[in-house]
Design a protein around this motif. Structure first.
Motif, PDB file in Angstrom:
ATOM      1  N   ILE A   1       0.844  -1.208   0.000  1.00 50.52           N
ATOM      2  CA  ILE A   1       0.000   0.000   0.000  1.00 50.52           C
ATOM      3  C   ILE A   1       0.872   1.249   0.000  1.00 50.52           C
ATOM      4  O   ILE A   1       0.651   2.183  -0.786  1.00 50.52           O
ATOM      5  CB  ILE A   1      -0.971  -0.017   1.200  1.00 50.52           C
ATOM      6  CG1 ILE A   1      -1.998  -1.133   1.035  1.00 50.52           C
ATOM      7  CG2 ILE A   1      -1.666   1.332   1.354  1.00 50.52           C
ATOM      8  CD1 ILE A   1      -2.811  -1.422   2.279  1.00 50.52           C
ATOM      9  N   ALA A   2       1.886   1.262   0.852  1.00 48.67           N
ATOM     10  CA  ALA A   2       2.795   2.413   0.897  1.00 48.67           C
ATOM     11  C   ALA A   2       3.570   2.551  -0.410  1.00 48.67           C
ATOM     12  O   ALA A   2       3.806   3.669  -0.889  1.00 48.67           O
ATOM     13  CB  ALA A   2       3.758   2.274   2.071  1.00 48.67           C
ATOM     14  N   THR A   3       3.936   1.431  -1.004  1.00 46.80           N
ATOM     15  CA  THR A   3       4.663   1.457  -2.274  1.00 46.80           C
ATOM     16  C   THR A   3       3.829   2.097  -3.369  1.00 46.80           C
ATOM     17  O   THR A   3       4.330   2.924  -4.133  1.00 46.80           O
ATOM     18  CB  THR A   3       5.063   0.029  -2.680  1.00 46.80           C
ATOM     19  OG1 THR A   3       5.965  -0.485  -1.701  1.00 46.80           O
ATOM     20  CG2 THR A   3       5.719   0.004  -4.045  1.00 46.80           C
ATOM     21  N   VAL A   4       2.581   1.734  -3.436  1.00 47.87           N
ATOM     22  CA  VAL A   4       1.697   2.329  -4.456  1.00 47.87           C
ATOM     23  C   VAL A   4       1.619   3.842  -4.250  1.00 47.87           C
ATOM     24  O   VAL A   4       1.664   4.612  -5.223  1.00 47.87           O
ATOM     25  CB  VAL A   4       0.304   1.668  -4.420  1.00 47.87           C
ATOM     26  CG1 VAL A   4      -0.697   2.424  -5.274  1.00 47.87           C
ATOM     27  CG2 VAL A   4       0.402   0.221  -4.871  1.00 47.87           C
ATOM     28  N   ALA A   5       1.548   4.281  -2.999  1.00 46.02           N
ATOM     29  CA  ALA A   5       1.500   5.723  -2.723  1.00 46.02           C
ATOM     30  C   ALA A   5       2.801   6.410  -3.136  1.00 46.02           C
ATOM     31  O   ALA A   5       2.784   7.470  -3.777  1.00 46.02           O
ATOM     32  CB  ALA A   5       1.216   5.968  -1.244  1.00 46.02           C
TER      33      ALA A   5
END
Length: 184
Positions: free
Chosen positions: A61-65
């Motif tokens: 999730i953080a990577t996508v952000a």
């Protein structure tokens, strides 16, 4: 259209510089918070009925952000480079383009690394497919970077030679003759 630094300063302005800076600071802060999350107890446990850990889900999730922030900020950073560097337009444009595409490549590499924890357990014995997909996405971006670096060699070498020698005459061919009409 030949843009000078005054025109670029008016076109970009403080708001855009602040926005680009905020995006980069947000990405760095998000990565730091992600690191802190991975230290929490229990995040190394598997999500029920999957081969994926909670930490991998949070990381994805953080990577996508972060990837979204990088891709969004790439053209803004290229504009900032155009503003910050003073020199022949051809050199500045090449540097700005390289910065843009390096940020896009960084986004691809961050995505590959950050999504691996969630994707590779799902691919099981076909983990190489995950790497191959990212290679197919990253390679054309690398080709563009190499092309821009190659195209920028002659103008950059001319600029360095002119700065060191103290002349602004442009490029001369290898025989030492005067510049051709193409370089004037």
């Amino acid at each position: 259209m030949n843009l000078d630094s005054t025109t670029l300063r008016k076109a970009i302005g403080r708001t855009e510089v602040r926005s680009a800076s905020k995006l980069l600071l947000s990405a760095a802060a998000l990565l730091f918070v992600l690191y802190l999350v991975t230290l929490l107890p229990g995040v190394d446990r598997l999500v029920p009925q999957t081969p994926v850990t909670f930490a991998a889900v949070v990381t994805a999730i953080a990577t996508v952000a972060v990837v979204g922030l990088l891709v969004y900020s790439a053209p803004k950073l290229a504009s900032l480079v155009r503003l910050a560097f003073d020199g022949p337009r051809e050199v500045v444009e090449n540097v700005a383009s390289v910065v843009h595409w390096v940020v896009v490549l960084a986004a691809i590499l961050v995505a590959h690394s950050g999504l691996a924890g969630i994707a590779t357990p799902l691919f099981d014995d076909f983990g190489w497919v995950y790497d191959a997909m990212f290679l197919l996405v990253a390679f054309p971006v690398l080709v563009v970077i190499v092309g821009r670096l190659y195209v920028g060699l002659d103008p950059s070498a001319d600029l360095i030679a002119d700065k060191i020698v103290g002349e602004g005459t442009g490029s001369a061919d290898s025989s030492g003759d005067e510049p051709t009409d193409q370089t004037k």
